[in-house]
Write a protein that holds these residues in place. Structure first.
Motif, PDB file in Angstrom:
ATOM      1  N   GLU A 135      -4.980   5.304  -0.851  1.00 31.29           N
ATOM      2  CA  GLU A 135      -6.417   5.584  -0.723  1.00 31.29           C
ATOM      3  C   GLU A 135      -7.157   4.362  -0.198  1.00 31.29           C
ATOM      4  O   GLU A 135      -8.022   4.477   0.680  1.00 31.29           O
ATOM      5  N   LEU A 136      -6.795   3.171  -0.706  1.00 31.86           N
ATOM      6  CA  LEU A 136      -7.426   1.936  -0.241  1.00 31.86           C
ATOM      7  C   LEU A 136      -7.112   1.690   1.228  1.00 31.86           C
ATOM      8  O   LEU A 136      -8.003   1.326   2.004  1.00 31.86           O
ATOM      9  N   ALA A 137      -5.858   1.906   1.631  1.00 27.27           N
ATOM     10  CA  ALA A 137      -5.473   1.703   3.031  1.00 27.27           C
ATOM     11  C   ALA A 137      -6.246   2.643   3.944  1.00 27.27           C
ATOM     12  O   ALA A 137      -6.687   2.252   5.030  1.00 27.27           O
ATOM     13  N   ALA A 138      -6.432   3.894   3.508  1.00 27.46           N
ATOM     14  CA  ALA A 138      -7.173   4.861   4.318  1.00 27.46           C
ATOM     15  C   ALA A 138      -8.630   4.433   4.478  1.00 27.46           C
ATOM     16  O   ALA A 138      -9.200   4.523   5.571  1.00 27.46           O
ATOM     17  N   GLN A 195     -23.793   1.071   2.678  1.00 26.31           N
ATOM     18  CA  GLN A 195     -23.726   0.663   1.275  1.00 26.31           C
ATOM     19  C   GLN A 195     -22.801   1.577   0.491  1.00 26.31           C
ATOM     20  O   GLN A 195     -22.045   1.124  -0.372  1.00 26.31           O
ATOM     21  N   SER A 196     -22.850   2.862   0.788  1.00 23.63           N
ATOM     22  CA  SER A 196     -21.992   3.828   0.103  1.00 23.63           C
ATOM     23  C   SER A 196     -20.525   3.551   0.401  1.00 23.63           C
ATOM     24  O   SER A 196     -19.679   3.605  -0.510  1.00 23.63           O
ATOM     25  N   LYS A 197     -20.212   3.242   1.655  1.00 21.06           N
ATOM     26  CA  LYS A 197     -18.832   2.935   2.025  1.00 21.06           C
ATOM     27  C   LYS A 197     -18.350   1.667   1.336  1.00 21.06           C
ATOM     28  O   LYS A 197     -17.215   1.600   0.860  1.00 21.06           O
ATOM     29  N   GLU A 198     -19.210   0.655   1.284  1.00 23.18           N
ATOM     30  CA  GLU A 198     -18.840  -0.593   0.613  1.00 23.18           C
ATOM     31  C   GLU A 198     -18.592  -0.360  -0.874  1.00 23.18           C
ATOM     32  O   GLU A 198     -17.642  -0.894  -1.445  1.00 23.18           O
ATOM     33  N   GLN A 199     -19.436   0.453  -1.499  1.00 22.76           N
ATOM     34  CA  GLN A 199     -19.269   0.756  -2.921  1.00 22.76           C
ATOM     35  C   GLN A 199     -17.971   1.528  -3.160  1.00 22.76           C
ATOM     36  O   GLN A 199     -17.249   1.253  -4.118  1.00 22.76           O
ATOM     37  N   LYS A 200     -17.667   2.466  -2.288  1.00 26.06           N
ATOM     38  CA  LYS A 200     -16.444   3.253  -2.418  1.00 26.06           C
ATOM     39  C   LYS A 200     -15.219   2.348  -2.266  1.00 26.06           C
ATOM     40  O   LYS A 200     -14.232   2.491  -2.996  1.00 26.06           O
ATOM     41  N   ARG A 220     -10.713  -0.571  -4.810  1.00 24.71           N
ATOM     42  CA  ARG A 220      -9.992  -1.817  -5.115  1.00 24.71           C
ATOM     43  C   ARG A 220      -9.822  -1.983  -6.626  1.00 24.71           C
ATOM     44  O   ARG A 220      -8.760  -2.421  -7.088  1.00 24.71           O
ATOM     45  N   ALA A 221     -10.862  -1.617  -7.375  1.00 24.79           N
ATOM     46  CA  ALA A 221     -10.752  -1.670  -8.835  1.00 24.79           C
ATOM     47  C   ALA A 221      -9.715  -0.668  -9.323  1.00 24.79           C
ATOM     48  O   ALA A 221      -8.949  -0.951 -10.261  1.00 24.79           O
ATOM     49  N   LYS A 222      -9.662   0.485  -8.688  1.00 25.27           N
ATOM     50  CA  LYS A 222      -8.680   1.509  -9.039  1.00 25.27           C
ATOM     51  C   LYS A 222      -7.251   1.004  -8.797  1.00 25.27           C
ATOM     52  O   LYS A 222      -6.346   1.268  -9.594  1.00 25.27           O
ATOM     53  N   VAL A 223      -7.051   0.245  -7.704  1.00 25.68           N
ATOM     54  CA  VAL A 223      -5.743  -0.336  -7.400  1.00 25.68           C
ATOM     55  C   VAL A 223      -5.355  -1.344  -8.482  1.00 25.68           C
ATOM     56  O   VAL A 223      -4.215  -1.366  -8.958  1.00 25.68           O
ATOM     57  N   ASP A 224      -6.305  -2.169  -8.890  1.00 21.63           N
ATOM     58  CA  ASP A 224      -6.029  -3.149  -9.942  1.00 21.63           C
ATOM     59  C   ASP A 224      -5.642  -2.472 -11.253  1.00 21.63           C
ATOM     60  O   ASP A 224      -4.707  -2.902 -11.933  1.00 21.63           O
ATOM     61  N   ILE A 225      -6.332  -1.401 -11.602  1.00 24.08           N
ATOM     62  CA  ILE A 225      -6.014  -0.652 -12.818  1.00 24.08           C
ATOM     63  C   ILE A 225      -4.629  -0.024 -12.703  1.00 24.08           C
ATOM     64  O   ILE A 225      -3.843  -0.037 -13.656  1.00 24.08           O
ATOM     65  N   THR A 265       1.150   6.107  -9.405  1.00 26.92           N
ATOM     66  CA  THR A 265      -0.286   5.807  -9.454  1.00 26.92           C
ATOM     67  C   THR A 265      -0.627   4.654  -8.524  1.00 26.92           C
ATOM     68  O   THR A 265      -1.649   4.685  -7.825  1.00 26.92           O
ATOM     69  N   ILE A 266       0.234   3.633  -8.512  1.00 25.63           N
ATOM     70  CA  ILE A 266       0.020   2.481  -7.628  1.00 25.63           C
ATOM     71  C   ILE A 266       0.055   2.930  -6.167  1.00 25.63           C
ATOM     72  O   ILE A 266      -0.817   2.548  -5.370  1.00 25.63           O
TER      73      ILE A 266
END
Length: 135
Positions: free
Chosen positions: A98-101, A67-72, A77-82, A91-92
């Motif tokens: 980070e998302l790819a990792a 659950q922690s991994k899914e939340q992270k 993903r929200a951070k990428v959208d921002i 920033t992108i």
């Protein structure tokens, strides 16, 4: 120390422990020796957990980690959208890296290796030696 070893050997060979019962520290049920693994049994009365409780605790911990991994992943993903909304290339790039990792870790089970920490390989240990061993 010798007396402790003798006492431990006596406990191992003592078959009366097989008929002994003990209360599980989690479920509070009185259970026989066969319901405990050796490590938990050796912890003693009041500290030992039965096999079922140990397995349940491991499953709960695994579930919490998932659950922690899914939340992270969701937060990243929200951070990428921002970052995309900000139009800042650095920033992108940082957010997508980070998302790819995180996605790679989810697929492979391997954590990413961070580069640029301590120099190249083992050369960081002996900086004054010129790379030829210790002086």
């Amino acid at each position: 120390e010798e007396s402790e070893r003798a006492a431990a050997a006596a406990r191992r060979t003592d078959q009366s422990a097989m008929n002994e019962t003990r209360k599980c520290s989690i479920c509070q049920a009185q259970k026989e020796f066969c319901h405990y693994n050796r490590n938990q049994w050796n912890k003693g009365e009041g500290k030992s957990k039965c096999r079922l409780c140990v397995e349940k605790a491991l499953a709960d911990e695994s579930s919490k980690q998932a659950q922690s991994k899914e939340q992270k992943l969701k937060d990243t993903r929200a951070k990428v959208d921002i970052a995309k909304a900000s139009n800042d290339k650095a920033t992108i790039l940082a957010a997508e890296s980070e998302l790819a990792a995180l996605e790679a870790e989810l697929v492979t089970g391997l954590k990413p290796v961070r580069m640029n920490r301590g120099g190249r390989g083992r050369t960081g240990r002996f900086r004054n030696s010129g790379g030829r061993g210790r002086k």
